[in-house]
Design a protein around this motif. Structure first.
Motif, PDB file in Angstrom:
ATOM      1  N   THR A 243       0.814  -1.217   0.000  1.00 27.15           N
ATOM      2  CA  THR A 243       0.000   0.000   0.000  1.00 27.15           C
ATOM      3  C   THR A 243       0.845   1.263   0.000  1.00 27.15           C
ATOM      4  OG1 THR A 243      -1.809  -1.122   1.134  1.00 27.15           O
ATOM      5  CG2 THR A 243      -1.785   1.287   1.229  1.00 27.15           C
ATOM      6  N   ASP A 244       1.877   1.283   0.856  1.00 26.15           N
ATOM      7  CA  ASP A 244       2.705   2.494   0.949  1.00 26.15           C
ATOM      8  C   ASP A 244       3.999   2.329   0.163  1.00 26.15           C
ATOM      9  OD1 ASP A 244       3.856   0.574   2.478  1.00 26.15           O
ATOM     10  OD2 ASP A 244       4.049   1.785   4.296  1.00 26.15           O
ATOM     11  N   ASN A 245       3.992   1.465  -0.828  1.00 29.93           N
ATOM     12  CA  ASN A 245       5.176   1.228  -1.639  1.00 29.93           C
ATOM     13  C   ASN A 245       4.855   1.493  -3.099  1.00 29.93           C
ATOM     14  OD1 ASN A 245       7.611   0.315  -2.728  1.00 29.93           O
ATOM     15  ND2 ASN A 245       6.854  -1.802  -2.849  1.00 29.93           N
ATOM     16  N   GLU A 246       5.290   2.621  -3.582  1.00 32.05           N
ATOM     17  CA  GLU A 246       5.042   2.983  -4.974  1.00 32.05           C
ATOM     18  C   GLU A 246       6.288   2.836  -5.833  1.00 32.05           C
ATOM     19  OE1 GLU A 246       2.119   3.515  -6.035  1.00 32.05           O
ATOM     20  OE2 GLU A 246       1.133   3.620  -4.084  1.00 32.05           O
ATOM     21  N   GLY A 247       7.431   2.608  -5.200  1.00 31.12           N
ATOM     22  CA  GLY A 247       8.677   2.496  -5.942  1.00 31.12           C
ATOM     23  C   GLY A 247       8.895   1.102  -6.483  1.00 31.12           C
ATOM     24  N   ALA A 248      10.043   0.923  -7.094  1.00 35.29           N
ATOM     25  CA  ALA A 248      10.370  -0.371  -7.698  1.00 35.29           C
ATOM     26  C   ALA A 248      11.582  -1.003  -7.025  1.00 35.29           C
ATOM     27  CB  ALA A 248      10.619  -0.192  -9.189  1.00 35.29           C
ATOM     28  N   ALA A 249      11.828  -0.637  -5.778  1.00 33.99           N
ATOM     29  CA  ALA A 249      12.985  -1.178  -5.069  1.00 33.99           C
ATOM     30  C   ALA A 249      12.826  -2.678  -4.880  1.00 33.99           C
ATOM     31  CB  ALA A 249      13.143  -0.485  -3.724  1.00 33.99           C
ATOM     32  N   LYS A 250      13.973  -3.371  -4.919  1.00 35.48           N
ATOM     33  CA  LYS A 250      13.917  -4.821  -4.760  1.00 35.48           C
ATOM     34  C   LYS A 250      13.662  -5.219  -3.315  1.00 35.48           C
ATOM     35  CE  LYS A 250      16.803  -5.966  -8.734  1.00 35.48           C
ATOM     36  NZ  LYS A 250      18.031  -6.651  -9.192  1.00 35.48           N
ATOM     37  N   VAL A 251      14.172  -4.426  -2.394  1.00 36.30           N
ATOM     38  CA  VAL A 251      13.951  -4.685  -0.974  1.00 36.30           C
ATOM     39  C   VAL A 251      13.239  -3.487  -0.379  1.00 36.30           C
ATOM     40  CG1 VAL A 251      15.018  -5.157   1.250  1.00 36.30           C
ATOM     41  CG2 VAL A 251      16.002  -6.126  -0.825  1.00 36.30           C
ATOM     42  N   VAL A 252      12.093  -3.726   0.218  1.00 38.88           N
ATOM     43  CA  VAL A 252      11.276  -2.637   0.754  1.00 38.88           C
ATOM     44  C   VAL A 252      11.066  -2.861   2.244  1.00 38.88           C
ATOM     45  CG1 VAL A 252       9.054  -1.462   0.655  1.00 38.88           C
ATOM     46  CG2 VAL A 252      10.105  -2.358  -1.448  1.00 38.88           C
ATOM     47  N   CYS A 253      11.446  -1.887   3.062  1.00 38.41           N
ATOM     48  CA  CYS A 253      11.134  -1.910   4.494  1.00 38.41           C
ATOM     49  C   CYS A 253       9.879  -1.076   4.688  1.00 38.41           C
ATOM     50  CB  CYS A 253      12.298  -1.353   5.306  1.00 38.41           C
ATOM     51  SG  CYS A 253      13.747  -2.424   5.290  1.00 38.41           S
ATOM     52  N   THR A 254       8.799  -1.718   5.041  1.00 34.41           N
ATOM     53  CA  THR A 254       7.526  -1.034   5.157  1.00 34.41           C
ATOM     54  C   THR A 254       7.223  -0.683   6.611  1.00 34.41           C
ATOM     55  OG1 THR A 254       5.138  -1.307   4.835  1.00 34.41           O
ATOM     56  CG2 THR A 254       6.395  -3.278   5.260  1.00 34.41           C
ATOM     57  N   SER A 255       6.400   0.321   6.791  1.00 34.42           N
ATOM     58  CA  SER A 255       5.963   0.701   8.138  1.00 34.42           C
ATOM     59  C   SER A 255       4.754  -0.106   8.581  1.00 34.42           C
ATOM     60  CB  SER A 255       5.618   2.199   8.163  1.00 34.42           C
ATOM     61  OG  SER A 255       4.579   2.473   7.230  1.00 34.42           O
ATOM     62  N   ARG A 256       4.259  -0.950   7.719  1.00 38.80           N
ATOM     63  CA  ARG A 256       3.105  -1.776   8.071  1.00 38.80           C
ATOM     64  C   ARG A 256       3.477  -2.770   9.171  1.00 38.80           C
ATOM     65  NH1 ARG A 256      -2.273  -1.186   6.218  1.00 38.80           N
ATOM     66  NH2 ARG A 256      -2.221  -0.030   4.267  1.00 38.80           N
ATOM     67  N   PRO A 257       2.635  -2.892  10.202  1.00 37.62           N
ATOM     68  CA  PRO A 257       2.924  -3.855  11.278  1.00 37.62           C
ATOM     69  C   PRO A 257       2.785  -5.293  10.792  1.00 37.62           C
ATOM     70  CG  PRO A 257       1.346  -2.183  11.978  1.00 37.62           C
ATOM     71  CD  PRO A 257       1.452  -2.078  10.499  1.00 37.62           C
ATOM     72  N   PRO A 258       3.321  -6.246  11.540  1.00 38.94           N
ATOM     73  CA  PRO A 258       3.143  -7.660  11.194  1.00 38.94           C
ATOM     74  C   PRO A 258       1.670  -8.056  11.220  1.00 38.94           C
ATOM     75  CG  PRO A 258       4.876  -7.390  12.828  1.00 38.94           C
ATOM     76  CD  PRO A 258       4.181  -6.066  12.721  1.00 38.94           C
TER      77      PRO A 258
END
Length: 361
Positions: A243-258
């Motif tokens: 949801t909060d990831n609009e980029g194309a990075a291969k590794v994404v650290c999200t703020s979404r909780p587990p």
């Protein structure tokens, strides 16, 4: 004179008279069968023996009674198994279980006495502060939370402080006292502290909502893919972490909780609940999805392998769960989606009294 010679006497047939009806028979065996018929007619006035019927009914009644007793015995044994499995048998809570496990390790020579006393002191400190700072967790899990995961095409969420088990039990009880989920509270007799009872999605929902954390229970109540798989579960989790990831990075650290994941299963013919934590999802180049999750059933020795992260990510196989690995009939998740106002919290408290989960068709 009429004389009968000896030879003529031999030709005279012996006659046998029925003592009941006077019928004469020439064969003693025929007479016996005839008399038996009289006796049967006397005993079976309506074509059946009441004595034998009563005996048959009595035997059937005793057999039914024995079957009921055996069934009740089996039910009691199964109920006791369920009580033990769900921690409702008053056999001791987290602290007692923790100490018993360590004592077994010492007796088997797998733990030195000084390590036992050190870990016991650490646990008591942990319980006093109500924060699980890693002293009672496996080092592998702690390292995963604190480390940096360099891997392709996955999202992962990280949390810092985790309440201890007794603290979580106490907080759930506090939520019940506020009025959350009275039906679920009654199942545990409104008491969790000091027990080893298993909690589920409803208890997690009540706890989080009482803390004004906006969350929802989503029920994947039937398989949606071939061979009993749940592709819609994987797709939902991918959208959640993207949801909060609009980029194309291969590794994404999200703020979404587990995400809290629960399903039912069988263990020694006893129905139990399995609870695991989804910390991320991986998307392969061929678009295949793979969940990354912590399983409390994984041995600590295996979890410690995460300390040695390889460049190709092979050590992450302990965390990977592909679609074919999740083939239970039903899954439930609890997902966090923001903060509640006081008014929203009150409304959800009232609604939880008839709590229903959202079902994915």
């Amino acid at each position: 004179k009429n004389c009968i010679s000896f030879s003529d006497a031999e030709n005279v047939e012996q006659l046998y008279e029925c003592p009941i009806c006077g019928l004469t028979c020439t064969d003693i065996r025929i007479l016996e069968e005839h008399v038996d018929l009289h006796l049967e007619e006397h005993s079976f006035p309506e074509g059946g023996s009441s004595g034998d019927l009563e005996l048959a009914q009595q035997l059937q009644s005793e057999e039914d009674k024995q079957q009921r007793l055996e069934e009740e015995k089996r039910e009691k044994e199964e109920f006791k198994k369920l009580q033990r499995q769900y921690g409702l048998d008053s056999s001791g809570g987290y602290k007692k279980q923790f100490l018993n496990n360590m004592e077994r390790e010492v007796n088997r020579g797998r733990m030195q006495p000084f390590e036992y006393h050190k870990r016991k002191a650490d646990m008591m400190e942990c319980l006093a502060f109500g924060i699980d700072d890693g002293k009672t967790k496996t080092s592998g899990k702690r390292a995963f939370q604190q480390g940096s995961l360099q891997f392709k095409n996955f999202c992962v969420s990280v949390i810092a402080l985790i309440p201890s088990i007794p603290k979580i039990q106490s907080m759930i009880e506090d939520a019940w006292k506020e009025g959350f989920d009275p039906h679920g509270a009654s199942h545990f007799n409104n008491r969790l502290c000091g027990s080893k009872a298993w909690i589920g999605a409803c208890e997690i929902y009540s706890l989080l909502t009482s803390l004004r954390i906006k969350c929802q229970i989503i029920d994947f109540h039937k398989p949606t893919g071939p061979t009993g798989t749940h592709p819609r579960l994987f797709e939902w989790i991918l959208r959640y972490y993207s949801t909060d990831n609009e980029g194309a990075a291969k590794v994404v650290c999200t703020s979404r909780p587990p995400i809290y994941l629960q399903h039912q299963g069988q263990h020694h013919n006893v129905l139990i609940c399995h609870s695991r934590t989804i910390v991320g999802i991986e998307e392969k180049k061929n678009k295949a999805l793979c969940l990354l999750l912590f399983d409390p059933g994984c041995p600590s020795q295996e979890m410690q392998k995460l300390l040695k992260l390889s460049s190709d990510g092979t050590s992450l196989k302990l965390l990977r769960k592909f679609m074919g690995s999740l083939k239970e009939k039903q899954y439930q998740i609890v997902a966090v989606d923001g903060i509640l106002t006081l008014e929203e919290k009150t409304a959800r408290c009232l609604a939880s009294q008839v709590l229903t989960s959202e079902k994915i068709p």
